[in-house]
Design an enzyme around this catalytic site. Structure first.
Site, PDB file in Angstrom:
ATOM      1  N   SER A 267     -20.572  49.052  19.782  1.00 41.80           N
ATOM      2  CA  SER A 267     -19.711  48.436  20.794  1.00 41.80           C
ATOM      3  C   SER A 267     -19.694  46.925  20.631  1.00 41.80           C
ATOM      4  CB  SER A 267     -20.186  48.816  22.198  1.00 41.80           C
ATOM      5  OG  SER A 267     -21.215  47.940  22.596  1.00 41.80           O
ATOM      6  N   LYS A 268     -18.516  46.365  20.930  1.00 44.98           N
ATOM      7  CA  LYS A 268     -18.326  44.927  20.747  1.00 44.98           C
ATOM      8  C   LYS A 268     -19.256  44.144  21.672  1.00 44.98           C
ATOM      9  CE  LYS A 268     -13.629  45.004  20.949  1.00 44.98           C
ATOM     10  NZ  LYS A 268     -12.328  44.343  21.066  1.00 44.98           N
ATOM     11  N   ARG A 269     -19.614  44.749  22.800  1.00 39.91           N
ATOM     12  CA  ARG A 269     -20.477  44.062  23.756  1.00 39.91           C
ATOM     13  C   ARG A 269     -21.886  43.893  23.192  1.00 39.91           C
ATOM     14  NH1 ARG A 269     -22.451  46.344  28.037  1.00 39.91           N
ATOM     15  NH2 ARG A 269     -21.386  48.287  27.498  1.00 39.91           N
TER      16      ARG A 269
ATOM     17  N   ASP B  83     -10.954  40.808  20.297  1.00 44.31           N
ATOM     18  CA  ASP B  83     -11.210  40.880  18.851  1.00 44.31           C
ATOM     19  C   ASP B  83     -11.040  42.304  18.369  1.00 44.31           C
ATOM     20  OD1 ASP B  83     -11.847  38.365  18.312  1.00 44.31           O
ATOM     21  OD2 ASP B  83     -13.976  38.694  17.926  1.00 44.31           O
TER      22      ASP B  83
END
Ligand code: GLU
Length: 492
Positions: free
Chosen positions: A256-258, A19
């Protein structure tokens, strides 16, 4: 940043690794602002040299999200352009000769050290608490045959830069003025798989694509000396640099995407944020309000106000409450038909509605939109507030918390309302209200609050709903009477 030199060409260069990150939109926005302000060009380049992290669906998501935001590019992999291809994996023949030239000139060398040897080296240094970092240059000056006799040999070499003792460490940055970056390591520029690393590809492409200003995140400041060296070795003019402050969480960590769903650019669309609100928000993350008295500014107004000297240097905190507030503002400013159309598109895109609404459903939505607009902050909140309008009359069931609020006289109230409403003409909110007040409040002597609660619950099944009389008007006489009649029966 100089405004007089050659025509401005800037780029955003995302890596397709899942993404797209919200930072891609943020960088694209500031690049677009400069390009449009200067009448230059904005390029989109796909940096897909990291094959381990490559995600085939990601490129399309990058296109879709940037277009959704209105951050359109003039040249790119999908549009083509004079200096393509714009996808790095399609430019491998371009990088090969550059690496060969650097090898021939003694600015680069082969390294056959296996990943295991490099890991062991790191571990040994940490065990010995050594301050040394980076590659220890074991392979420097060796032929393959010489190196092969030593342990930790890998048959497919990488190529490393030979960083001199006195590399250029300072440079001018449009946002931060003079910057001093740390001394770099012997950076790998060609990997064992034959692909260039980011550091080589970014320099070669920015040069060949005529990029005049490299506008990117501050995490690349420490890499800039390596890039400056490459420009110098290759005899190319260096572009100007502008390193934007990174978006940060409230605890100042990087988004962060996490850890943070709002790091994913697609999340904002799924949640029902408007692209213009997100753009305005990203603008405020890096720049003071374009107007003195208001934080609300369109892309055009931002472009007009844009100057590098005003860009923030400190990492802005990504404040979702602020974005939500802005979103509500933009929602309320939309004309009714446009807002209804945006809600419908959102419901279709998220799969809540299996297909775009037919004209009658869209008309219903458009008529109901004024009832909820004032309290709407996200497009996704619309349908839950209006679900009763789209439900079949027989499917309205009374929620438990609503039922427990009803007095014993609820069936009588509902029955009287049915009688009163069956002859009201026109069936509009004002006439409905007048008829119900007359019958229930004046003639039956019930307090308004107690008189209208059973009607709301009969009509919607819920304790809380959009304004009652307006909701009846939108629903129409037949459904209103059916629902109130059914509730009277159910409750008696
Ligand atoms: N591919 C890099 C990234 O995704 C681009 C950095 C740059 O703009 O130089 O962050």
């Amino acid at each position: 940043m100089s405004e007089t030199s050659a025509r401005v060409r800037v780029r955003v260069a995302p890596s397709p690794t899942g993404d797209p990150h919200v930072g891609t939109a943020y960088m694209a926005l500031f690049n677009v602002a400069w390009a449009r302000k200067m009448g230059g060009e904005f390029l989109l380049r796909i940096e897909d040299t990291d094959r381990a992290r490559f995600d085939p669906g990601s490129e399309q998501q990058i296109y879709d999200s940037l277009r959704w935001l209105g951050l359109t590019w003039d040249e790119g992999p999908d549009l083509g352009g004079p200096v393509g291809p714009y996808r790095q994996s399609e430019r491998l023949e371009t990088y090969g000769p550059v690496v060969d030239q650097l090898l021939a000139d003694g600015h680069a060398y082969h390294c056959w050290c296996s990943p295991q040897r490099l890991a062991d080296l790191r571990e040994q240094r940490s065990r010995e608490k050594s301050s040394a970092t980076g590659y220890d240059r074991l392979c420097l000056g060796m032929t393959r045959e010489e190196r092969e006799t030593l342990p930790g040999f890998s048959p497919t070499p990488v190529v490393r830069m030979l960083i001199p003792d006195d590399p250029p460490l300072t440079f001018q940055d449009a946002v931060r003025g003079e910057i001093r970056a740390p001394h770099p390591d012997d950076q790998v520029i060609r990997k064992a798989d034959g692909f260039p690393t980011y550091h080589l590809a970014v320099v070669v492409d920015d040069h060949l694509m005529g990029v005049t200003h490299v506008v990117r995140g501050e995490e690349w400041i420490s890499s800039t000396p390596k890039h400056l060296l490459l420009y110098q070795w290759l005899g190319w003019d260096t572009p100007e640099f502008a390193h934007m402050p990174l978006l940060r969480n409230a605890d100042h960590s990087k988004i962060s995407k996490r850890k943070n769903p709002a790091a994913r650019l697609t999340w904002f669309r799924e949640q029902g944020f408007l692209p213009e609100a997100l753009l305005n928000f990203l603008q405020l993350m890096g720049f003071p309000p374009a107007h003195q008295d208001s934080e609300v500014a369109s892309l055009a107004e931002f472009i007009d106000a844009f100057e590098w000297s005003k860009v923030n240097t400190v990492g802005p905190v990504f404040d979702l409450d602020k974005l939500t507030w802005l979103n509500g503002h933009y929602i309320r400013a939309l004309p009714t038909e446009e807002l209804a159309a945006r809600i419908a598109t959102h419901l279709t895109e998220t799969g809540t509605w299996p297909s775009p609404p037919d004209p009658s459903a869209l008309t219903l939505l458009t008529r109901a939109t004024p009832l909820i607009r004032e309290r709407l902050t996200l497009l996704s909140e619309a349908l839950p507030k209006l679900a009763f309008l789209f439900a079949h009359d027989d499917d309205i069931t009374i929620a438990d918390d609503a039922r427990s609020q009803l007095g014993e006289n609820a069936p009588a109230i509902l029955a009287s309302a049915v009688t009163a409403l069956s002859t009201v003409t026109p069936f509009d909110a004002a006439s409905i209200e007048a008829a119900l007040r007359k019958t229930l409040v004046e003639e039956m002597g019930i307090k308004p609050r107690l008189a209208f609660a059973p009607l709301r619950i009969g009509l919607t099944g819920e304790r809380v709903s959009p304004p009652l009389f307006e909701s009846m008007e939108v629903l129409g006489r037949t459904s209103t009477l059916t629902r109130l009649g059914r509730a009277a029966e159910n409750l008696s």
